[in-house]
Scaffold this motif. Structure first.
Motif, PDB file in Angstrom:
ATOM      1  N   GLN A   1       0.795  -1.279  -0.078  1.00 57.26           N
ATOM      2  CA  GLN A   1      -0.077  -0.029   0.101  1.00 57.26           C
ATOM      3  C   GLN A   1       0.862   1.264  -0.118  1.00 57.26           C
ATOM      4  O   GLN A   1       0.547   2.223  -0.671  1.00 57.26           O
ATOM      5  N   SER A   2       1.963   1.031   0.676  1.00 56.80           N
ATOM      6  CA  SER A   2       2.877   2.451   0.734  1.00 56.80           C
ATOM      7  C   SER A   2       3.431   2.713  -0.431  1.00 56.80           C
ATOM      8  O   SER A   2       4.142   3.703  -0.648  1.00 56.80           O
ATOM      9  N   LEU A   3       4.072   1.536  -1.367  1.00 53.69           N
ATOM     10  CA  LEU A   3       4.992   1.817  -2.384  1.00 53.69           C
ATOM     11  C   LEU A   3       4.631   2.964  -3.351  1.00 53.69           C
ATOM     12  O   LEU A   3       5.389   3.740  -3.715  1.00 53.69           O
ATOM     13  N   PRO A   4       3.350   3.172  -3.798  1.00 54.75           N
ATOM     14  CA  PRO A   4       3.051   4.312  -4.694  1.00 54.75           C
ATOM     15  C   PRO A   4       3.316   5.575  -4.065  1.00 54.75           C
ATOM     16  O   PRO A   4       3.335   6.551  -4.923  1.00 54.75           O
ATOM     17  N   THR A   5       3.274   5.599  -2.870  1.00 50.69           N
ATOM     18  CA  THR A   5       3.465   7.021  -2.243  1.00 50.69           C
ATOM     19  C   THR A   5       4.972   7.259  -1.834  1.00 50.69           C
ATOM     20  O   THR A   5       5.391   8.290  -1.322  1.00 50.69           O
ATOM     21  N   VAL A   6       5.654   6.327  -2.281  1.00 53.89           N
ATOM     22  CA  VAL A   6       7.155   6.581  -1.674  1.00 53.89           C
ATOM     23  C   VAL A   6       8.071   7.804  -2.447  1.00 53.89           C
ATOM     24  O   VAL A   6       7.767   7.641  -3.590  1.00 53.89           O
ATOM     25  N   GLN A   7       8.631   8.432  -1.769  1.00 58.07           N
ATOM     26  CA  GLN A   7       9.572   9.593  -2.333  1.00 58.07           C
ATOM     27  C   GLN A   7      10.790   9.383  -2.091  1.00 58.07           C
ATOM     28  O   GLN A   7      11.383   9.646  -0.643  1.00 58.07           O
TER      29      GLN A   7
ATOM     30  N   THR B   1      19.238  -0.760  -5.931  1.00 53.11           N
ATOM     31  CA  THR B   1      18.510  -0.959  -4.797  1.00 53.11           C
ATOM     32  C   THR B   1      17.124  -1.583  -5.451  1.00 53.11           C
ATOM     33  O   THR B   1      16.489  -0.908  -6.321  1.00 53.11           O
ATOM     34  N   VAL B   2      16.916  -2.609  -5.256  1.00 53.04           N
ATOM     35  CA  VAL B   2      15.674  -3.356  -5.328  1.00 53.04           C
ATOM     36  C   VAL B   2      14.781  -3.717  -4.365  1.00 53.04           C
ATOM     37  O   VAL B   2      15.010  -4.222  -3.243  1.00 53.04           O
ATOM     38  N   VAL B   3      13.117  -3.628  -4.790  1.00 59.07           N
ATOM     39  CA  VAL B   3      12.265  -4.058  -3.687  1.00 59.07           C
ATOM     40  C   VAL B   3      11.828  -5.424  -4.281  1.00 59.07           C
ATOM     41  O   VAL B   3      11.138  -5.294  -5.215  1.00 59.07           O
ATOM     42  N   CYS B   4      12.249  -6.201  -3.453  1.00 60.49           N
ATOM     43  CA  CYS B   4      11.924  -7.707  -3.886  1.00 60.49           C
ATOM     44  C   CYS B   4      10.639  -8.175  -3.537  1.00 60.49           C
ATOM     45  O   CYS B   4      10.299  -8.050  -2.295  1.00 60.49           O
TER      46      CYS B   4
ATOM     47  N   THR C   1      14.062  -0.153  -7.932  1.00 61.24           N
ATOM     48  CA  THR C   1      13.344  -1.081  -8.905  1.00 61.24           C
ATOM     49  C   THR C   1      12.328  -1.487  -8.008  1.00 61.24           C
ATOM     50  O   THR C   1      12.417  -2.484  -6.928  1.00 61.24           O
ATOM     51  N   LEU C   2      11.118  -1.400  -8.460  1.00 59.10           N
ATOM     52  CA  LEU C   2       9.726  -1.755  -7.674  1.00 59.10           C
ATOM     53  C   LEU C   2       9.172  -2.930  -8.139  1.00 59.10           C
ATOM     54  O   LEU C   2       9.305  -3.179  -9.170  1.00 59.10           O
ATOM     55  N   PRO C   3       8.251  -3.510  -7.657  1.00 58.16           N
ATOM     56  CA  PRO C   3       7.736  -4.963  -8.069  1.00 58.16           C
ATOM     57  C   PRO C   3       6.833  -4.596  -9.021  1.00 58.16           C
ATOM     58  O   PRO C   3       6.076  -3.389  -9.168  1.00 58.16           O
ATOM     59  N   SER C   4       6.558  -5.652  -9.575  1.00 57.63           N
ATOM     60  CA  SER C   4       5.448  -5.389 -10.762  1.00 57.63           C
ATOM     61  C   SER C   4       4.106  -5.449 -10.336  1.00 57.63           C
ATOM     62  O   SER C   4       3.996  -6.358  -9.098  1.00 57.63           O
TER      63      SER C   4
ATOM     64  N   LEU D   1       7.506  -7.874   1.348  1.00 55.50           N
ATOM     65  CA  LEU D   1       8.311  -7.406   0.635  1.00 55.50           C
ATOM     66  C   LEU D   1       9.807  -6.978   1.398  1.00 55.50           C
ATOM     67  O   LEU D   1       9.650  -6.765   2.559  1.00 55.50           O
ATOM     68  N   TYR D   2      10.724  -6.893   0.787  1.00 56.90           N
ATOM     69  CA  TYR D   2      12.033  -6.502   1.350  1.00 56.90           C
ATOM     70  C   TYR D   2      12.935  -5.689   0.381  1.00 56.90           C
ATOM     71  O   TYR D   2      13.022  -6.001  -0.777  1.00 56.90           O
ATOM     72  N   THR D   3      13.885  -4.891   0.815  1.00 57.45           N
ATOM     73  CA  THR D   3      14.674  -4.015   0.268  1.00 57.45           C
ATOM     74  C   THR D   3      15.992  -4.664   0.115  1.00 57.45           C
ATOM     75  O   THR D   3      16.656  -5.023   1.229  1.00 57.45           O
ATOM     76  N   LEU D   4      16.692  -4.901  -0.991  1.00 55.30           N
ATOM     77  CA  LEU D   4      18.019  -5.285  -1.326  1.00 55.30           C
ATOM     78  C   LEU D   4      18.973  -4.251  -1.649  1.00 55.30           C
ATOM     79  O   LEU D   4      18.661  -3.692  -2.799  1.00 55.30           O
TER      80      LEU D   4
END
Length: 509
Positions: A7-13, A99-102, A19-22, A82-85
């Protein structure tokens, strides 16, 4: 600050290029069952599968089974798995920051509390693959009842999963799984398969199942190679959080270098289709060369250096590499002694190239790889990684290896426990306690309590249960280890190493 979630990903600045999830990742089928939640799995196999999903060449998610009671399992649920690598380092002389959100993990199940759900996953027609990393002591045969909920050991749990699958599909030979353990032991797949078959016999499972277990399933030997430290230190974690623009309790950092070598044929390649996503996933009929270079040079150097560097006052690999003395020791033990001792036919120039590459990885300015973490199961690692090299070095050269001896003496000193709390033994460095997470900690505490350093050295070296050999039979080894151990106690570890380099410089003049 908001936490990482779907839910928070679209609002992340974010200040970083993420690299965000599909958007359709949550619709992918669960094709992988993974035993283990550790950072190595998140930083390599899970990352590869996530990368393959982005490229549309695998299209499957991972169900993770958590078997241990430690750690915070709820972090996965809070973050929608989700986790960030954060991938940081140098590749081909170029600085790399990725930086990838896996999003490859679909859910995390507790073996103790949700075993029935794990067995339900086992009966899914979409399941194809099992991955594991249960530490180097996870693949071992113990008396286990596969009908328990859950079985005690990892092989027991896996056998129960396979038995449930066999029953659900009435022994369909096309419903077998490709099993890829990543535990760092030689021939990990071969050993796991042998344990599964032995446990099946001990549990009196029917003959047709045992035939199916052996013929329909494939246990692949594999090797993983990527430095993935534990949770970043507070300062690094805070800085990355500010840059990311969200909180991530599963934030993971890795180096750029990556390798997953898997022993398999064309049919294995077809199932493990994620290998197409990255050239550093290698599937070949034989992976011994990859295993030997990593085990003996990277891991062997870590093991021979960790106690010595930690007791010299260095907390991380990078700190030690920034010190001229410790860097010289680390380079010397790898290039001067471990390469000649590799018990496998290896081209010396190829080994040297690999060694220099490893040293560059150790110097990675972005990695805070803690020596104390490397000391976990110190004794088992010493036996698996370094004793065969030590024996072969003696066979090849017939002299006592100075650097290996220093590293072994520091290992003995590191294992000197002074107190015990809540079943954990603690040693002491400059008045501060450190934990000794080793199955042999109690054994060493007893020896240190009643023996002199010289007697302790002889007793430990002749323990064939620990080493598989009586190391006192190696000419000069016991005397050298004992001498260094006494010097370390009397003058300090760093001063002992320094004195040896002064001695070498004198001899060279």
């Amino acid at each position: 600050m908001q936490s990482l979630s779907v839910q928070s990903l679209p609002t992340v600045q974010s200040q970083l290029a993420l690299t965000l999830p599909s958007s359709n990742d949550d619709q992918l089928p669960e094709r992988v069952l993974q035993f283990g939640t550790g950072v190595l799995l998140r930083g390599l196999p899970d990352y590869f599968i996530d990368k393959a999903n982005r490229q549309g060449v695998f299209n499957g998610r991972i169900v993770v089974v958590k078997s241990t009671s430690g750690g915070d399992m709820t972090a996965f649920a809070r973050q929608d798995n989700l986790y960030t690598l954060c991938i940081r380092g140098v590749e081909n002389s170029e600085l790399v920051e990725e930086t990838v959100v896996c999003s490859a993990i679909s859910r995390v199940l507790s073996a103790k509390q949700q075993w029935d759900e794990v067995l339900q996953v086992a009966t899914s027609p979409e399941l194809q693959i099992v991955i594991s990393n249960t530490t180097e002591v996870g693949i071992q045969l113990i008396q286990d009842d596969v009908r328990q909920s859950p079985p005690e050991s990892f092989p027991g749990k896996l056998l129960a999963v396979l038995y449930a699958r066999y029953q659900a599909f009435n022994g369909d030979p096309t419903k077998g799984l490709v099993i890829v353990p990543t535990e760092l032991i030689p021939d990990n797949g071969t050993k796991l398969e042998a344990i599964l078959l032995e446990l099946a016999h001990r549990n009196a499972l029917e003959g047709p199942f045992i035939d199916w277990l052996e013929s329909a399933n494939t246990c692949c030997n594999s090797l993983v190679d990527r430095i993935v430290p534990g949770r970043p230190d507070p300062a690094t974690h805070h800085a990355l959080t500010e840059q990311l623009g969200y909180e991530d309790d599963l934030l993971t950092i890795s180096e750029v270098y990556r390798l997953w070598a898997i022993e398999g044929d064309e049919s294995v390649q077809n199932v493990l289709s994620f290998h197409k996503a990255d050239e550093n996933i290698v599937i070949r009929p034989n992976i011994d060369l990859f295993r030997e270079l990593k085990l003996r040079l990277l891991n062997g150097t870590h093991t021979l250096s960790c106690g010595l560097a930690f007791l010299s006052g260095f907390d991380t690999v990078r700190e030690a590499m920034d010190d001229e003395l410790l860097s010289s020791f680390i380079s010397g033990v790898m290039l001067g002694e471990l390469i000649p001792g590799i018990p496998y036919p290896v081209d010396e120039k190829a080994a040297q190239r690999f060694g220099f590459q490893v040293l560059d990885r150790f110097r990675n300015p972005f990695i805070e790889h803690r020596w104390l973490a490397i000391t976990m199961q110190y004794s088992a690692k010493m036996q698996m990684r370094n004793i065969p090299t030590l024996l072969h070095y003696y066979r090849q050269l017939g002299v006592t290896p100075r650097y290996i001896t220093l590293g072994f003496a520091a290992y003995l000193l590191f294992m000197k426990a002074t107190t015990q709390e809540d079943d954990v033994w603690y040693g002491e460095r400059e008045g501060v306690n450190y934990p000794i997470y080793d199955a042999q900690a109690g054994y060493f505490a007893d020896l240190w309590a009643r023996l002199s350093p010289q007697a302790l050295t002889i007793t430990v070296l002749q323990n064939t249960t620990l080493w598989g050999h009586d190391l006192n039979q190696l000419p000069g080894f016991a005397d050298s280890v004992s001498l260094y151990l006494v010097q370390m106690i009397e003058t300090g570890v760093f001063n002992t190493v320094s004195a040896q380099f002064d001695h070498l410089e004198t001899l060279s003049k």
